[in-house]
Design a protein around this motif. Structure first.
Motif, PDB file in Angstrom:
ATOM      1  N   CYS A  47      -0.767   5.778  -5.238  1.00  0.00           N
ATOM      2  CA  CYS A  47      -1.711   4.669  -5.109  1.00  0.00           C
ATOM      3  C   CYS A  47      -2.532   4.558  -6.390  1.00  0.00           C
ATOM      4  O   CYS A  47      -2.504   5.433  -7.246  1.00  0.00           O
ATOM      5  N   ASP A  74       5.081  12.142  -3.454  1.00  0.00           N
ATOM      6  CA  ASP A  74       3.892  11.307  -3.364  1.00  0.00           C
ATOM      7  C   ASP A  74       2.894  11.794  -4.411  1.00  0.00           C
ATOM      8  O   ASP A  74       2.504  12.974  -4.401  1.00  0.00           O
ATOM      9  N   TYR A 132      -5.968   3.192  -6.293  1.00  0.00           N
ATOM     10  CA  TYR A 132      -7.420   3.067  -6.073  1.00  0.00           C
ATOM     11  C   TYR A 132      -8.131   4.411  -6.168  1.00  0.00           C
ATOM     12  O   TYR A 132      -9.343   4.469  -6.118  1.00  0.00           O
ATOM     13  N   LYS A 133      -7.377   5.517  -6.305  1.00  0.00           N
ATOM     14  CA  LYS A 133      -8.004   6.833  -6.456  1.00  0.00           C
ATOM     15  C   LYS A 133      -8.268   7.059  -7.951  1.00  0.00           C
ATOM     16  O   LYS A 133      -9.137   6.415  -8.519  1.00  0.00           O
ATOM     17  N   THR A 184       0.863  -1.185   0.000  1.00  0.00           N
ATOM     18  CA  THR A 184       0.000   0.000   0.000  1.00  0.00           C
ATOM     19  C   THR A 184       0.897   1.231   0.000  1.00  0.00           C
ATOM     20  O   THR A 184       2.105   1.136   0.239  1.00  0.00           O
ATOM     21  N   LEU A 185       0.284   2.365  -0.252  1.00  0.00           N
ATOM     22  CA  LEU A 185       1.064   3.595  -0.372  1.00  0.00           C
ATOM     23  C   LEU A 185       1.863   3.896   0.893  1.00  0.00           C
ATOM     24  O   LEU A 185       3.020   4.319   0.812  1.00  0.00           O
ATOM     25  N   SER A 186       1.269   3.693   2.059  1.00  0.00           N
ATOM     26  CA  SER A 186       1.996   3.994   3.302  1.00  0.00           C
ATOM     27  C   SER A 186       3.317   3.227   3.343  1.00  0.00           C
ATOM     28  O   SER A 186       4.366   3.775   3.711  1.00  0.00           O
ATOM     29  N   ASN A 211       0.551  17.694   4.057  1.00  0.00           N
ATOM     30  CA  ASN A 211       0.719  16.299   3.639  1.00  0.00           C
ATOM     31  C   ASN A 211      -0.328  15.413   4.298  1.00  0.00           C
ATOM     32  O   ASN A 211      -0.886  15.749   5.335  1.00  0.00           O
ATOM     33  N   PHE A 212      -0.559  14.278   3.691  1.00  0.00           N
ATOM     34  CA  PHE A 212      -1.504  13.312   4.241  1.00  0.00           C
ATOM     35  C   PHE A 212      -0.885  12.722   5.513  1.00  0.00           C
ATOM     36  O   PHE A 212       0.284  12.341   5.512  1.00  0.00           O
ATOM     37  N   ALA A 219      -0.197  10.521  -4.973  1.00  0.00           N
ATOM     38  CA  ALA A 219      -1.526   9.962  -4.693  1.00  0.00           C
ATOM     39  C   ALA A 219      -2.628  10.742  -5.416  1.00  0.00           C
ATOM     40  O   ALA A 219      -3.577  10.145  -5.917  1.00  0.00           O
ATOM     41  N   HIS A 220      -2.503  12.074  -5.449  1.00  0.00           N
ATOM     42  CA  HIS A 220      -3.535  12.900  -6.079  1.00  0.00           C
ATOM     43  C   HIS A 220      -3.058  13.506  -7.395  1.00  0.00           C
ATOM     44  O   HIS A 220      -3.602  14.510  -7.862  1.00  0.00           O
ATOM     45  N   SER A 267      -0.746   9.931   7.013  1.00  0.00           N
ATOM     46  CA  SER A 267      -0.047   8.646   6.990  1.00  0.00           C
ATOM     47  C   SER A 267       1.405   8.811   6.530  1.00  0.00           C
ATOM     48  O   SER A 267       2.311   8.149   7.056  1.00  0.00           O
ATOM     49  N   ASP A 268       1.654   9.688   5.578  1.00  0.00           N
ATOM     50  CA  ASP A 268       3.030   9.923   5.109  1.00  0.00           C
ATOM     51  C   ASP A 268       3.886  10.431   6.274  1.00  0.00           C
ATOM     52  O   ASP A 268       5.032  10.007   6.455  1.00  0.00           O
ATOM     53  N   THR A 290       3.812  15.594  -0.893  1.00  0.00           N
ATOM     54  CA  THR A 290       2.731  15.134  -1.752  1.00  0.00           C
ATOM     55  C   THR A 290       2.449  16.290  -2.705  1.00  0.00           C
ATOM     56  O   THR A 290       2.235  17.418  -2.258  1.00  0.00           O
TER      57      THR A 290
HETATM   58  C1  LIG Z   1      -4.645   8.210  -0.055  1.00  0.00           C
HETATM   59  C2  LIG Z   1      -3.304   8.551   0.485  1.00  0.00           C
HETATM   60  C3  LIG Z   1      -2.584   7.643   1.285  1.00  0.00           C
HETATM   61  C4  LIG Z   1      -3.186   6.329   1.712  1.00  0.00           C
HETATM   62  O1  LIG Z   1      -2.210   5.369   1.958  1.00  0.00           O
HETATM   63  P1  LIG Z   1      -2.625   3.817   1.971  1.00  0.00           P
HETATM   64  O2  LIG Z   1      -1.446   3.140   2.545  1.00  0.00           O
HETATM   65  O3  LIG Z   1      -2.924   3.427   0.551  1.00  0.00           O
HETATM   66  O4  LIG Z   1      -3.844   3.675   2.813  1.00  0.00           O
HETATM   67  C5  LIG Z   1      -1.305   8.000   1.687  1.00  0.00           C
HETATM   68  N1  LIG Z   1      -0.765   9.196   1.335  1.00  0.00           N
HETATM   69  C6  LIG Z   1      -1.439  10.086   0.582  1.00  0.00           C
HETATM   70  C7  LIG Z   1      -0.795  11.383   0.223  1.00  0.00           C
HETATM   71  C8  LIG Z   1      -2.729   9.802   0.160  1.00  0.00           C
HETATM   72  O5  LIG Z   1      -3.415  10.690  -0.551  1.00  0.00           O
END
Ligand SMILES: *Cc1c(COP(=O)(O)O)cnc(C)c1O
Length: 411
Positions: free
Chosen positions: A221, A198, A223-224, A98-100, A126-127, A200-201, A129-130, A169
């Motif tokens: 990722c 990153d 799934y977006k 997964t992205l994380s 930033n998101f 993701a978007h 999780s990053d 990101t």
């Molecule tokens: C959606 C998103 C994630 C989600 O991470 P997952 O490990 O896929 O759940 C992480 N970072 C960014 C910047 C995101 O937009």
């Protein structure tokens, strides 16, 4: 089967047939889906593609599917198809995890490429999780390592010569604000800083030029905007100049030079292969392939032009008709990703009222109503119809009901 990829548009004349791509998605009747920036919708071909992988490959071939159906090569084969969308050199993108996890892997490798420095610089847009992943990584590495988080507008001023890694990101998940990847990467390199982007978007939202920007690492990722379905695998890019130098911190057996030698000592695989960790998610990769067949028909310059057109129309119409909604995204399309956010103090309830009426966006705390615009399956008619419903909900305070104010686990 994949169609021949559309590589470029002649000036101003779109080569992407958006009516054709829209027809390839299974969108529920009566729903205007403005949340493809969070979870892309299902391509019509996905169910059959996944059924084929389950019944004809797994069911019939069992273990021999790894060779006969080419499961083992899927992470790099699909990585190459994503490479086109993000301006990466072929052979330098691989799918998995997964992205994380990919953020952790990229930042860990990037830090090792800059061993005399101990600071990871990121921004408060930033998101989470990053940031959490880097917080965990720096704790494991020891007390000398730190994560420095500054305001998005201040990043440039904080690219100093004690920074090891700049991790950003590109497009802010809440506001859609877009960093200047080329300028920041250049500035980082001039200061001896290694970059991790990153996407993701960004991947599938706007053209990205990783090679042209000389980005060091990138992750994202699927799934977006890339519509691989919930839990679809992430991707990682390592610039060719680092590919055989980067040490993978997550040194799993499938990143080994010869996994089936079952050697007791780790020896990294060639280039991007070393960023593989464990067994690839074959079923999710099959779903992703169905979506990539649609992406192969799309030119990113066309997607970008159409996305800006749709977002601009949405902003103009909402601002004219819903004065209570305050624009939270950059007004200038060039400084924005493929989403538009508005602030409203009862944003959660307003979004629930919209969803109940078939306009699906989402809510991000504390007060952001977020709408994603995805030209592959959203057109001008959808934007106009959505604004009609938003105007009705706002003008008549249709959000002001108790059932819209109870928060679900996923917002
Ligand atoms: C959606 C998103 C994630 C989600 O991470 P997952 O490990 O896929 O759940 C992480 N970072 C960014 C910047 C995101 O937009």
């Amino acid at each position: 089967m994949s169609k021949a990829p559309v590589r470029s548009s002649t000036d101003g004349d779109p080569m992407t047939d958006f009516a054709a791509t829209k027809a390839m998605f299974a969108l529920p009747e009566g729903m205007i889906y403005l949340d493809g920036n969070s979870l892309g919708p299902m391509p019509r071909a996905t169910a059959e593609r996944v059924r084929h992988t389950i019944e004809d490959e797994w069911g019939e071939m069992l273990i021999t599917g790894w060779n006969k159906a080419g499961w083992m090569q899927k992470p790099t084969a699909i990585g190459d198809r994503i490479a086109r969308l993000i301006g990466a050199e072929p052979g330098h993108v691989v799918m998995g995890d997964t992205l994380s996890i990919k953020v952790y892997q990229a930042v860990a490798s990037a830090l090792e490429l800059n061993p005399t420095r101990k600071v990871v610089l990121s921004d408060s847009g930033n998101f989470p999780s990053d940031l959490y992943m880097v917080e965990g990584l720096t704790k494991s590495l020891g007390p000398d390592y730190t994560l420095r988080v500054v305001d998005p507008e201040e990043v440039s001023a904080h690219i100093t010569d004690d920074v090891a890694v700049l991790m950003l990101t590109e497009v802010d998940y809440r506001t859609g604000r877009k960093h200047d990847m080329k300028a920041l990467t250049e500035q980082a390199h001039a200061a001896g800083v290694v970059t991790v982007w990153d996407l993701a978007h960004s991947a599938g939202a706007l053209p990205v030029d990783l090679a042209g920007c000389k980005a060091d690492f990138a992750v994202g990722c699927t799934y977006k905007y890339l519509n691989s379905g919930p839990g679809g695998p992430a991707f990682i890019y390592v610039a060719p100049r680092h590919a055989d130098a980067a040490r993978p911190a997550l040194s799993g057996w499938l990143g080994h030079a010869a996994p089936f030698d079952f050697d007791l000592n780790y020896k990294p695989g060639n280039g991007i292969e070393r960023m593989r960790v464990g067994t690839p998610p074959v079923l999710q990769l099959a779903a992703l392939e169905a979506s990539m067949d649609i992406w192969d028909m799309a030119d990113m310059a066309d997607v970008r032009a159409k996305s800006i057109e749709l977002c601009d129309l949405f902003i103009t119409e909402v601002e004219a008709r819903c004065p209570d909604l305050i624009l939270a995204s950059p007004r200038d399309g060039a400084g924005r990703g493929s989403q538009v956010s508005f602030r409203f103090h009862e944003g959660y309830a307003a979004m629930q009222a919209l969803i109940a009426r078939g306009v699906v966006g989402d809510f991000r705390a504390p007060d952001i109503m977020r709408f994603g615009f995805t030209p592959l399956y959203i057109d001008e008619g959808d934007v106009r119809a959505a604004v009609d419903i938003i105007e009705d909900v706002m003008t008549n305070a249709l959000w002001d009901r108790p059932e819209y104010k109870t928060r679900n686990a996923v917002t």
